[in-house]
Design an enzyme around this catalytic site. Sequence first.
Site, PDB file in Angstrom:
ATOM      1  N   LYS A  10      77.568 125.101  63.666  1.00 55.14           N
ATOM      2  CA  LYS A  10      76.973 124.051  62.839  1.00 55.14           C
ATOM      3  C   LYS A  10      75.971 123.235  63.649  1.00 55.14           C
ATOM      4  CE  LYS A  10      80.986 123.749  59.768  1.00 55.14           C
ATOM      5  NZ  LYS A  10      81.815 124.739  60.485  1.00 55.14           N
TER       6      LYS A  10
ATOM      7  N   ASP B 205      85.904 113.118  74.319  1.00 52.30           N
ATOM      8  CA  ASP B 205      86.808 113.115  73.179  1.00 52.30           C
ATOM      9  C   ASP B 205      86.124 112.401  72.019  1.00 52.30           C
ATOM     10  OD1 ASP B 205      88.853 112.701  71.306  1.00 52.30           O
ATOM     11  OD2 ASP B 205      90.388 112.499  72.861  1.00 52.30           O
TER      12      ASP B 205
ATOM     13  N   ASP C 182      83.537 118.100  61.741  1.00 50.05           N
ATOM     14  CA  ASP C 182      84.091 119.434  61.462  1.00 50.05           C
ATOM     15  C   ASP C 182      85.437 119.493  62.174  1.00 50.05           C
ATOM     16  OD1 ASP C 182      84.507 122.063  60.795  1.00 50.05           O
ATOM     17  OD2 ASP C 182      83.106 122.867  62.276  1.00 50.05           O
TER      18      ASP C 182
ATOM     19  N   CYS D  66      87.986 123.813  57.495  1.00 50.10           N
ATOM     20  CA  CYS D  66      88.094 125.195  57.022  1.00 50.10           C
ATOM     21  C   CYS D  66      89.536 125.433  56.584  1.00 50.10           C
ATOM     22  CB  CYS D  66      87.676 126.174  58.111  1.00 50.10           C
ATOM     23  SG  CYS D  66      87.575 127.887  57.511  1.00 50.10           S
TER      24      CYS D  66
END
Length: 513
Positions: A332, A375, A396, A449
């Site tokens: 992405k 992070d 994501d 996902c």
Amino acid sequence: MTGPTDRPARSEPRSDQGTGPRRPSGERPDRPYADRGGRPARGDDRGPRGGTDRRGGRPPRPAVDLPRHAAYEAVAAVHRDDAYANLVLPAILRDLGLFGRDAAFATELTYGTLRHLGTLDAILSDAAGRDVQRIDPPVRDALRIGAYQLLHTRVPAHAAVSSTVDLVRSVGPGATGFANAVLREVAGRDADAWVAKLAPPVETDPIGHLAVAYSHPQWIVRAFSEALGGDLGETTRLLIEDNERPPVHLCARPGLADPVELADEVGGVPGAFSPYAVYLGGGAPGDLAALAEGRAHVQDEGSQLVADALAAAPLDGPDGRWLDLCAGPGGKAGLLGALAAQRGARLTAVEVSEHRARLVSQATRGLPVTVVHTDGRTVGAGEKLPEGYFDRVLVDAPCTGLGSLRRRPESRWRRQPSDLPPLTRLQRELLAAALKAVRPGGLVAYVTCSPHTVETHVTVTESARRSGVPVDFVDARPLLPAGMPGLGDGPTVQLWPHRHGTDAMFLAVLRRT
């Protein structure tokens, strides 16, 4: 039961159908090859599993034809080493010199066995008269591959049995008689008959029935059904699609490649929905010049759509500072970086893993992308990546990956319901950080996902409520291509393999007010 049992295996080698011995395509002349019955040729002392070892003087070992041997090595690595098939199989095929039809057959056996593992294990347990977990692991994996051939390909039964017994002889010599008996028992019924015998009645236990019939853990079937509103017919179609071999999708990077020209170049076709998608007809995508040159990358069309949705969303005010909060391995980020280059923007790609951060750097080379190894939960709380700085933010988030089970078949057997609490906690923390990092009026796209409602609707609504940052939901449906079917009632969007031909990607878009 419908689906894979009705069709021939597209990658079945001619050695199980022909009238005489044939060296499989791509096999080196000094490798043993199968005879017309699917049994390996005898007497060649140079194959990896056959003949006399002249250096050690050991007795002859039975040959195993290379495609089945490759599939066994891959399946064994998945179960023995927690490996991933998409990572180990290419190296195995390369080491054995397998190409073309033989590589396709080995791939079909590997992925087919892993997809159907739950049902195959239930059948093998019944045929063996003992729980499959009590069978010696090497023998167990060989039997799984043999049962898959018997029930889901057009390999003749005698060839599937004899070749599997030869395989067992090479990995568990004392179990050949046992393997022969078990496989002959398996061959006594087709896949539908085995499901009818072993699956719970659909009338009293529909989830249990679907789990056995379509080889998914019950908790995943239940999660899919809940996400689909309890529609068991649609759940069935999703499970069937999960067991299909998915096409490879390429992303033609905007400004660097035209999808129509790329499709002609690689022998594919333009995608149905994403303006950058190309469906690859076959072959190894890693060998394509377009990938080596950075003009394209491998990426599911659903991933392209959700990334493009963030870039396409209307935005008031400045629009030059973009953030990918969980960027590894870089798919992405590659698409967003190419879009940013066209619009004079710059993308900051954050990745907590050092190895994956390096992958992001490689994937975005030559694009206006800055990779930061940190992070993502700390973003918006420091000077380096301050609060209220970014115009567009992509989250994501790490997830169970239940939306990509057709591409990673071993994942369905590794994931457990106990994985959800730590993952959803991480998802909420990352989304909270993104909402702090975006400026007032800016946009955050939350993507997973996975269609599991705990990872999608619950996570995004709870994060928005608890973050302390005022936000509004943006209707994500108009951000996807016009005419896409089955996008639901909004404002979020759930893509599906059986509806859209994509991985099951979830998208929510929020605007900081």
